[in-house]
Design an enzyme around this catalytic site. Sequence first.
Site, PDB file in Angstrom:
ATOM      1  N   GLU A   1     -24.973   0.800   7.812  1.00  0.00           N
ATOM      2  CA  GLU A   1     -25.525   0.411   9.109  1.00  0.00           C
ATOM      3  C   GLU A   1     -25.810  -1.090   9.204  1.00  0.00           C
ATOM      4  O   GLU A   1     -26.952  -1.511   9.411  1.00  0.00           O
ATOM      5  CB  GLU A   1     -26.782   1.235   9.402  1.00  0.00           C
ATOM      6  CG  GLU A   1     -26.481   2.724   9.450  1.00  0.00           C
ATOM      7  CD  GLU A   1     -27.727   3.594   9.548  1.00  0.00           C
ATOM      8  OE1 GLU A   1     -28.821   3.038   9.793  1.00  0.00           O
ATOM      9  OE2 GLU A   1     -27.612   4.814   9.372  1.00  0.00           O
TER      10      GLU A   1
ATOM     11  N   GLU B   1     -22.018  11.845   7.090  1.00  0.00           N
ATOM     12  CA  GLU B   1     -23.351  12.294   7.521  1.00  0.00           C
ATOM     13  C   GLU B   1     -23.262  13.210   8.745  1.00  0.00           C
ATOM     14  O   GLU B   1     -24.019  13.050   9.710  1.00  0.00           O
ATOM     15  CB  GLU B   1     -24.248  11.077   7.813  1.00  0.00           C
ATOM     16  CG  GLU B   1     -24.302  10.118   6.629  1.00  0.00           C
ATOM     17  CD  GLU B   1     -25.204   8.927   6.866  1.00  0.00           C
ATOM     18  OE1 GLU B   1     -26.295   9.116   7.451  1.00  0.00           O
ATOM     19  OE2 GLU B   1     -24.827   7.808   6.469  1.00  0.00           O
TER      20      GLU B   1
END
Length: 223
Positions: free
Chosen positions: A112, A219
């Site tokens: 991220e 994820e």
Amino acid sequence: VGEAVLELAVREVGRCSCWSDVAALMEDMIERAGFAMVEEFVGHGIGREMHEDPQVPSFVDLDADDENFLLRSGWVLAIDSPDELRSVMREHMGVLGDRYGEKIHRWIVINEPMLYFGTDLYPNHFYNTLGPDYIDQAFAIAQEKAPKSELWINDIFLSSNPAKADVYVALVSDLLARGVPIDGAGVQGHFFYGTPDFAVLESMLIRLGALGIQTAITEMDAP
């Protein structure tokens, strides 16, 4: 037993003040729960080398009075010397690389790097201390410490944000052009904001794959 040990480790790891303490805790986990559980914890938790400020380096500090816990490690965030921070990064990746080696097939080196709902790089502690090329530096260290493992970058909320998806592809392309050793790019599958735009998702995966690297939806979860 394994889940109980993981819960204990998540609580105890936040009290560690250096990576040798973390390594000792990992050894204790192995004895209590077995390697499979530890590998899952390390590969999916501490193995995420660079994250947002509240989540560096993925140590959990649980507030008993607040169900919304924060992930933070103040001693890392207190480092303002680029050389010292690189040394800590090298030690961290070295401890994990020496301990697990090829047993961890895939490392998410940078997780991220972009703003959640924007297109700029997140101005995290590593960005502010090392500069915009902190990603390059992290991958170089990871390649040095885990030369036989795949090294990945990973980001969130891409399939619902066409502009962010475009910038993510451009970021990976630019990193590869600079010689950064990226083996794969992950697109997180957190779809709790609604149905993803599958056209955006498909286009992004195709363009990332065309760069000559692996791609994956990571994820994966859904409401």
